[in-house]
Design a protein around this motif. Structure first.
Motif, PDB file in Angstrom:
ATOM      1  N   PRO B 305      60.214 -40.402 -80.546  1.00 53.75           N
ATOM      2  CA  PRO B 305      60.275 -39.569 -81.632  1.00 53.75           C
ATOM      3  C   PRO B 305      59.274 -40.562 -82.717  1.00 53.75           C
ATOM      4  N   ALA B 341      62.774 -32.382 -81.724  1.00 52.85           N
ATOM      5  CA  ALA B 341      63.674 -32.766 -80.349  1.00 52.85           C
ATOM      6  C   ALA B 341      64.902 -32.144 -80.289  1.00 52.85           C
ATOM      7  N   ILE B 358      63.140 -36.727 -85.418  1.00 48.92           N
ATOM      8  CA  ILE B 358      63.533 -35.933 -84.549  1.00 48.92           C
ATOM      9  C   ILE B 358      62.182 -35.181 -84.172  1.00 48.92           C
ATOM     10  N   SER B 359      61.211 -35.958 -84.365  1.00 47.55           N
ATOM     11  CA  SER B 359      59.776 -35.048 -84.105  1.00 47.55           C
ATOM     12  C   SER B 359      59.019 -35.917 -83.076  1.00 47.55           C
ATOM     13  N   VAL B 360      58.720 -35.493 -81.892  1.00 48.95           N
ATOM     14  CA  VAL B 360      57.976 -36.014 -80.889  1.00 48.95           C
ATOM     15  C   VAL B 360      56.533 -35.387 -80.996  1.00 48.95           C
TER      16      VAL B 360
END
Ligand code: FES
Lengths: 375, 369
Positions: B305, B341, B358-360
């Motif tokens: 993340p 995610a 929570i961002s990949v």
């Protein structure tokens, strides 16, 4: 009291967490135009109520106009703070990418600046829900709201402090962000709070300026009436918000937790804690809207970033899942919850608490599981 | 000309209007005036820019041309620049960049949108644009503009819907009564795909200094046939070495023209604008670079993340829960694509807010942090 860890077996907690995740996923996938229309209509209603309320106060010499004006303005402030502000700032509408509905940009009609509140509420309270010494919403650093808080003669004033907090709730929320009790205990330095304080001064200046200076001044000879009207609207909102929030967290059966219990929590355990630490208030549709759907405190704590209008629709399912795992689902009408909170406030003014553990039966699920293994 | 208002009086009135506006802002705190004005009429907003569609026409089967009247905060644009246009689709505000095709003189905007295959915004506009529709607009941006004073000789080259910014330049030059030579060289698949064909022909007839050359890549019948070749330059604008050239179109056209100018040492005189569609993310292993523009740090995407990647890069971005619930870690992603995610949802659009924890990243990503 049953510890958080022995509520369910690790497998059960995991399965339970998965069910919650799936429920969340289903709603998230379904979000769309209806949700946006709902909140935008509500915003429209709130703005209209505000304009009408302020307008009527220009005719405040006529008692029915004054009363109607105060009523409209109170409703406007309640909607702004509860169903709109609180929920938008939780990021419930961030997926729309509409700037006016962005959690980062919304500002509400109350003294506490959104920026400060986002930290104390969205982060601290929602991450550490009902964890003693971590969740600063347990008693707001003023009240003794949990048996786990050590008694001190200061708490003899509990009912008085609670009454004052209810009346001055917006001031309480604003000052809450200063974390005064942490400063007193030496856990935080005053210098760390410079930014928070600056934001408070800026925001409170504007809020107080408009309600207690500008609008009264604009109504000329009616200034005292307008001043009083605005104060009444703020008070109504304060009492309402206090009641809803306290009923969501402090009725008798709601549980609190220790830091050790919640160390290295899994997602399932986090969900579990949210359920045990919240309580719902039963009521009609309008009641739910006016409470910002915090009457569905349990659903809100499970899914703080799902649009609140969806809570009623999933409440039945959450309840069924709780039943399946033998978990409590605290709910009751406003009357009952208020009485329960009031009783607690009075009871906890006096010494007493965890030292005398109440004999409680073992949770059903764990027992059933053990019986199964024994069989 | 209308009656001259004495200077002092005018300023007094404006000053009064301004203090009235700030009084209104103070009374309408914390939401501000626009949030009330827009309830009466979305075009009344003072700070934000909106545009109302006043006319719609469809020049070709897959394009739509909108005439838009911007709200009062619009300050005009320079030919060649683009604006961000927003529409709400299924509850979500979507934003894309379009270059106005009109002259920079005059308060209106004209936008021509080509419906891309699977294009969310272009498809929506193509299907639903109608007079009265209100769009969100940004102030203009972009460096692809004509210099002042205008060059004496100008070569404008475009391909497909890349015509939009260079047409704007052409119309601006015409409006200004440009005296020099202008060649407008446009590539389209077939005659039916040529946007603004009739207007271009008419303009060329009226202005002796202007030559319009249409090249068809997929059929005969145009002034030229086939894709760009260096020889075509010598043919249509023999003076191109002494000109300023403005080029916009699909990548293959850009590449071959760039190569030609490069090999002749003329790169300085070639100005280009690219429209790159949002990248289609490739699945699989982590790849690409993550750039944190505010701090200037850059690291190779590790597939973790973004919050962790930022910390690995030595940054300390604001955060709280690290699990997607508190929104403390929200930052603007200026370009690239990330995967959420928790939901698996991709957001390939530029300039959207994302939660770092929570961002990949999927490939190259730029974050304003
Ligand atoms: S840190 Fe809480 S949402 Fe990212």
């Amino acid at each position: 009291m049953t510890g958080l860890q022995d509520r369910l077996t690790p497998e059960q907690v995991e399965a339970f967490g998965r069910e919650m995740d799936e429920l969340r996923q289903r709603i998230v996938a379904d979000l769309g135009k209806e949700d946006v229309d709902y909140i935008q209509n509500l915003i429209r209603t709130q703005r209209a109520l505000e304009v009408v309320g302020r307008g009527l106060l220009f005719a405040g010499f006529f008692p029915p106009a004054w009363i109607a004006g105060v009523g409209a303005l109170s409703l406007s402030k309640i909607l702004d703070n509860m169903e709109i502000g609180h929920n938008v700032m939780h990021g419930q509408y961030d997926w729309t990418r509409i700037p006016e509905l962005s959690s980062q940009r919304f500002e509400w009609d109350t003294l506490a600046p959104a920026e400060n509140w986002r930290h104390s509420h969205n982060y601290v309270h929602h991450t550490y829900t009902n964890v003693l010494d971590k969740d600063r919403d347990i008693g707001y650093g003023i009240l003794r709201m949990d048996e786990g808080q050590k008694w001190h003669p200061y708490y003899l004033g509990n009912p008085v402090y609670a009454t004052l907090l209810a009346i001055f709730f917006q001031w309480g929320v604003m000052l809450h962000d200063l974390e005064v009790e942490k400063v007193l205990k030496g856990e935080r330095k005053v210098s760390e709070l410079k930014e928070v304080r600056a934001r408070i001064l800026r925001k409170a200046g504007r809020q107080l300026g408009k309600d207690y200076l500008l609008f009264p001044a604009l109504t000329g000879p009616l200034a005292p009436l307008t001043f009083l009207g605005n104060a009444t609207a703020n008070l109504t909102r304060n009492l309402w918000a206090f009641a809803i929030i306290f009923c969501g967290h402090f009725p008798a059966d709601v549980e609190s937790f220790t830091e050790e219990e919640t160390e290295n929590e899994t997602r399932g355990q986090w969900y579990l804690r949210q359920i045990l630490g919240s309580a719902n208030i039963e009521g009609g549709k309008l009641f739910h809207i006016l409470s910002g759907n915090l009457s569905h405190q349990i659903e809100h704590h499970l899914f703080p970033d799902i649009p609140a209008r969806r809570y009623p629709e999933i409440a039945g399912e959450v309840r069924a899942i709780c039943a399946k795992y033998g978990l409590p689902y605290h709910a009751g009408p406003l009357r009952k919850q208020l009485a329960s909170v009031a009783k607690k406030i009075v009871k906890l003014a006096l010494p007493g608490g965890r030292s005398e553990p109440s004999p409680e039966p073992e949770p059903a699920t764990v027992k059933r599981e053990r019986e199964l293994t024994a069989a | 000309m209308a009656v001259q208002v004495p200077r002092r009086l005018r300023r007094g009135a404006r000053g009064r209007a301004r203090s009235l506006a700030s009084l209104a802002e103070a009374l309408l705190t914390p939401h501000g005036m626009d949030r009330y004005l827009e309830l009466l009429d979305p075009m009344l907003v003072r700070r934000e820019i909106r545009g109302v569609v006043t006319a719609v026409r469809r020049q070709t089967a897959d394009t739509v041309t909108l005439t838009v009247r911007p709200s009062r905060a619009w300050r005009g644009f320079s030919a060649g620049q683009y604006v961000r246009v927003s529409v709400d689709i299924d509850g979500v505000r979507r934003t894309r960049c379009y270059s106005p095709t009109c002259s920079e003189h005059g308060g209106q905007l004209e936008l021509t949108v080509k419906a891309q295959e699977n294009g969310l915004v272009s498809g929506h506009l193509h299907r639903h644009a109608a007079p009265g529709m209100v769009l969100g607009l940004s102030q203009p941006a972009g460096e692809f503009t004509l210099p002042a004073p205008r060059p004496r000789r100008v070569l404008l080259i475009s391909g497909g819907s890349g015509i939009t910014p260079v047409l704007s330049m052409l119309r601006t030059l015409v409006d200004e009564g440009h005296r020099g030579e202008v060649v407008f060289l446009h590539y389209a698949n077939t005659a039916a795909d040529v946007l603004y064909g009739a207007e271009l022909t008419e303009l060329a007839q009226r202005h002796p200094g202007l030559r319009v050359v249409l090249a068809y890549t997929h059929e005969r019948g145009g002034d030229l046939h086939g894709f760009f070749e260096p020889a075509q330059l010598r043919e249509v604008a023999p003076w191109y070495r002494e000109a300023q050239t403005y080029l916009c179109g699909p990548l293959p056209l850009l590449d071959s023209v760039r190569a030609t100018f490069g090999s002749e040492g003329l790169s300085e005189q070639l100005h280009t604008e690219e429209f790159t569609p949002p990248p289609v993310p490739a699945d699989g292993a982590a790849h690409g670079q993550v750039r944190f523009t505010h701090s200037g740090r850059e690291i190779a995407n590790s597939g973790k993340p973004l919050l962790e990647q930022a910390e690995d890069a030595g940054l300390r971005p604001e955060h709280g829960c690290r699990m997607g619930i508190c929104f403390s870690c929200t930052k603007v992603k200026t370009s690239g694509c990330v995967r959420n995610a928790r939901t698996g949802e991709l957001s390939p659009e530029d300039n959207v807010e994302i939660q770092l924890c929570i961002s990949v990243p999927v490939g190259d990503v730029e974050i304003n942090a």
